[in-house]
Design a protein around this motif. Structure first.
Motif, mmCIF file in Angstrom:
data_model
loop_
_atom_site.group_PDB
_atom_site.id
_atom_site.type_symbol
_atom_site.label_atom_id
_atom_site.label_comp_id
_atom_site.label_asym_id
_atom_site.label_seq_id
_atom_site.Cartn_x
_atom_site.Cartn_y
_atom_site.Cartn_z
ATOM 1 N N MET A 112 0.858 -1.097 -0.068
ATOM 2 C CA MET A 112 -0.026 0.110 -0.038
ATOM 3 C C MET A 112 0.852 1.321 0.091
ATOM 4 S SD MET A 112 -2.812 -1.099 -0.460
ATOM 5 C CE MET A 112 -3.842 0.306 -0.651
ATOM 6 N N LEU A 113 2.065 1.125 0.765
ATOM 7 C CA LEU A 113 2.874 2.624 0.664
ATOM 8 C C LEU A 113 3.404 2.521 -0.732
ATOM 9 C CD1 LEU A 113 4.868 1.846 3.970
ATOM 10 C CD2 LEU A 113 3.072 3.413 3.325
ATOM 11 N N SER A 114 3.569 1.524 -1.457
ATOM 12 C CA SER A 114 4.111 1.621 -2.786
ATOM 13 C C SER A 114 2.989 2.018 -3.624
ATOM 14 C CB SER A 114 4.606 0.248 -3.248
ATOM 15 O OG SER A 114 4.118 0.160 -4.584
ATOM 16 N N PHE A 115 1.656 1.543 -3.365
ATOM 17 C CA PHE A 115 0.609 2.151 -4.104
ATOM 18 C C PHE A 115 0.399 3.604 -4.204
ATOM 19 C CE2 PHE A 115 -4.076 3.085 -3.732
ATOM 20 C CZ PHE A 115 -4.368 2.533 -5.099
ATOM 21 N N LEU A 116 0.645 4.223 -3.078
ATOM 22 C CA LEU A 116 0.500 5.528 -2.884
ATOM 23 C C LEU A 116 1.485 6.272 -3.944
ATOM 24 C CD1 LEU A 116 0.707 6.366 0.752
ATOM 25 C CD2 LEU A 116 -1.178 6.397 -0.572
#
Ligand code: SF4
Lengths: 213, 301, 176
Positions: free
Chosen positions: B190-194
């Motif tokens: 999810m951090l990468s998603f941001l």
């Protein structure tokens, strides 16, 4: 003419020599062509509707008027809800707002930017300076009548017009576009020689190709 | 191998639904952003008008073959990503080509568009485009790292690379979702998603105010319209992957819409609160915060 | 301020003095006496800030006046140095080595008045104007109005009103 635009002989690292003429080699000099509406009425009507609903302004401010365009992005006026957006590059923009007086130096840049925009493109002159010189009527360095140099679709009067006037101007422009009356780009290519002669009369150091896109 | 020809119209239907959903969702998201700034925001159909407008521009110029191919690559990245993962789990109509590809292919497609864009924009010869590309590629690479780690973690966890199987393993109760069975991997992802949604705080590459609009500086009319279409498809396709891997997939369209919306909202919520990062800041952020979590996830599985 | 003037007088040959305010004086100096004086002011007297360098065209006297305005921030006083140049051959020594900013002023003066400052960096590059090909525009013998008329197309129908009479007629119609 700037030295980097002059014809010169270039040597490649492996000893070849060839001539470079930047104005010819780096730019395409072909004059613009008239591009009439190509499709049937219904399609063109749809296109005109889309064009009118999606005005992308070139973020190029000249003169005092640039100050009045910024508030349009703020919550108070919020031009986005009318389909107006700002684009940082002339390639993507289709509306050029000349926001006030144009000195000959800026006129040169304005012409270059205008010519880089793609065919259905509109010019709005903002403020009395673009119409008849305004308070700069006797200046040694500003043009007084914008439509001599670029095809203008709409003028908004005032010194300075308020943001509300600008919004009203957008609405009027939309009506014109929907009626298919904004063919400035074609007018420009039809009367290309006339426009160029006018432009060259005020720009003394013409150091660019005649048409740059 | 006998190919099921009915797949083709069905995939086109998926594509059609996703494009429209993407366009409306994007406008809706922008509206939310505007409302946070106390503005009205764009009309909900604004993206359609823009799209038609761009297709209706009469003149266009080119800078060479790659300049044409750039948006095409970009679009095929989005479409490919969408078609090779099952959009609706368990539905014959909408699982598309997912039998053919696996997770690695999907990962590749995520990157493919940016790469194609890089080639195309470089051909345009505009210095802003070149700078934009460098920044874009470095940021995407940094953002992709934790995602790749998370994907490995998930693949290890389920002992398969097939997206369909991974979704199948998560059915039943929502406690079977990877979100709960492997929270570390999900966090990293999810951090990468941001970072990869091109929304603030990581939108420095494409923001109109920065290095004028970055890679697409020279793109206009139909090229730009293609890229806009991709702008509608790609986030959705990407979210579909996330949804399949971590949030149990979707078994019907309403669930799909809802889940995609919620996942999108995560990046929107972060986006409206935080100011924009510079590229080196965001790379540092990914390397310091997201990558270790990803490594931890791989190690712990 | 006075005492500064007296100190200077004992060291340099100074011309006419104008006391504008208690903390603003103007002193006229000879063209080639400027440099030692201005260096002294900068290094010894604390007038370390070059506020501006500008010119006045005294057409009737056939002279250009250069004004170097210096400021001492700590004691809040300003000192202007006036240098008169021959209008027919306006050349002045450059002070860009004392204040790098002076180079910009000198470029401007070169373009707008045609005053030459040999040795000043980038002096002959265009500063604001592009492709200017007649008299420098700030000289008083340059006819701005005439130039604007001949150069730029006009739109017919423009009216010019005297603001005072116009506003009086608008606001107090009964007084006419
Ligand atoms: S019309 Fe008035 S406000 Fe606008 S550019 Fe001219 S002087 Fe400035």
């Amino acid at each position: 003419m700037k030295p980097e635009l002059e014809k010169r002989i270039v040597r490649t690292p492996d000893g070849q020599e060839f001539e470079v003429d930047p104005l010819r080699d780096y730019y395409c000099e072909a004059a613009p062509t008239v591009m009439p509406a190509a499709y049937g009425k219904i399609v063109e009507d749809l296109f005109n509707w889309a064009r009118s609903q999606s005005l992308w302004i070139l973020g190029f401010g000249t003169g005092c008027g640039a100050i009045e365009m910024r508030p349009l992005m703020t919550p108070r006026f919020d031009a986005y809800r009318y389909g107006v957006q700002w684009r940082p590059t002339p390639r993507q923009a289709n509306l050029f707002i000349i926001s006030g007086y144009l000195s000959t130096k800026t006129l040169k840049r304005a012409i270059r930017s205008y010519e880089q925009m793609q065919n259905p493109k509109y010019v709005v002159g903002l403020g009395s300076c673009t119409i008849n010189g305004g308070m700069y009527w006797d200046s040694y360095n500003t043009i007084k009548c914008l439509d001599q140099y670029l095809p203008v679709d709409l003028y908004i009067t005032g010194c300075m017009p308020r943001p509300e006037a600008l919004l009203q101007g957008f609405e009027d422009l939309k009506k014109l576009i929907r009626a298919g009356k904004c063919e400035g780009a074609n007018k420009y290519s039809e009367n290309f020689d006339w426009y160029k002669a006018n432009q060259k009369q005020v720009i003394h150091d013409w150091d660019m190709p005649d048409y740059n896109w | 191998m006998d190919f099921d020809w009915m797949k083709i119209p069905y995939s086109l239907l998926t594509l059609f639904i996703v494009v429209n959903y993407g366009m409306i969702l994007n406008a809706f998201i922008q509206k939310i952003g505007a409302r946070v700034g106390r503005r009205h925001g764009i009309p909900i159909w604004q993206n359609y008008a823009d799209l038609i407008k761009n297709y209706s521009i009469r003149s266009s110029i080119t800078h060479g073959v790659m300049f044409y191919l750039g948006p095409v690559f970009r679009l095929s990245g989005g479409v490919g990503l969408l078609l090779f993962v099952p959009t609706i789990y368990g539905s014959y109509m909408f699982s598309n080509m997912s039998f053919a590809g696996d997770l690695i292919l999907a990962l590749y497609f995520v990157f493919f568009g940016t790469l194609g864009m890089a080639l195309g924009a470089a051909e345009s010869g505009h210095p802003h485009a070149a700078i934009g590309i460098t920044r874009g590629l470095s940021q995407v690479t940094a953002a992709e790292l934790p995602f790749a780690l998370a994907v490995f973690a998930v693949a290890l966890q389920y002992q398969t690379l097939s997206v369909t199987d991974i979704v199948a393993a998560q059915q039943g109760s929502f406690l079977n979702w990877t979100l709960f069975t492997n929270p570390l991997a999900v966090t990293a992802a999810m951090l990468s998603f941001l970072g990869s949604m091109m929304r603030p705080p990581f939108d420095v590459v494409l923001a109109p105010q920065e290095i004028p609009i970055g890679p697409p500086t020279e793109y206009h009319s139909s090229y730009l319209a293609l890229m806009q279409t991709n702008r509608a498809i790609f986030p959705i396709a990407k979210i579909v992957i996330y949804m399949n891997l971590f949030f149990g997939g979707a078994a019907s369209w309403p669930v799909f819409f809802l889940k995609v919306f919620c996942i999108y909202m995560i990046s929107v919520l972060v986006g409206v609160v935080f100011p924009r990062f510079r590229v080196e800041q965001s790379i540092r952020w990914f390397l310091i915060w997201a990558v270790p979590v990803g490594i931890l996830a791989v190690v712990l599985v | 301020m006075r005492e500064l003037y007296q100190r200077l007088q004992s060291l340099f040959v100074l011309g006419e003095l104008t006391e504008q305010r208690a903390n603003l004086f103007f002193i006229t100096v000879e063209k080639d006496r400027l440099r030692p004086l201005i260096t002294h002011l900068r290094d010894r007297e604390g007038l370390r800030h070059l506020v501006l360098l500008t010119a006045v065209d005294w057409l009737e006297e056939g002279q250009f006046q250069l004004t170097y305005l210096l400021c001492d921030r700590l004691t809040r006083r300003d000192l202007g140095l006036r240098v008169m140049l021959d209008r027919a051959n306006p050349v002045m020594e450059s002070i860009h080595d004392l204040w790098p900013t002076a180079a910009t002023y000198q470029r401007e003066l070169r373009e707008m008045f045609g005053i030459d400052f040999p040795g000043s960096p980038r002096l002959d590059e265009e500063f604001i104007l592009e492709g200017w090909n007649t008299t420098p525009p700030y000289r008083r013998d340059f006819d701005t109005l005439e130039y604007a008329r001949s150069q730029y197309a006009e739109r017919a129908g423009r009216e010019t009103r005297d603001p005072e009479t116009h506003m009086r007629a608008q606001l107090y119609p009964e007084s006419n």
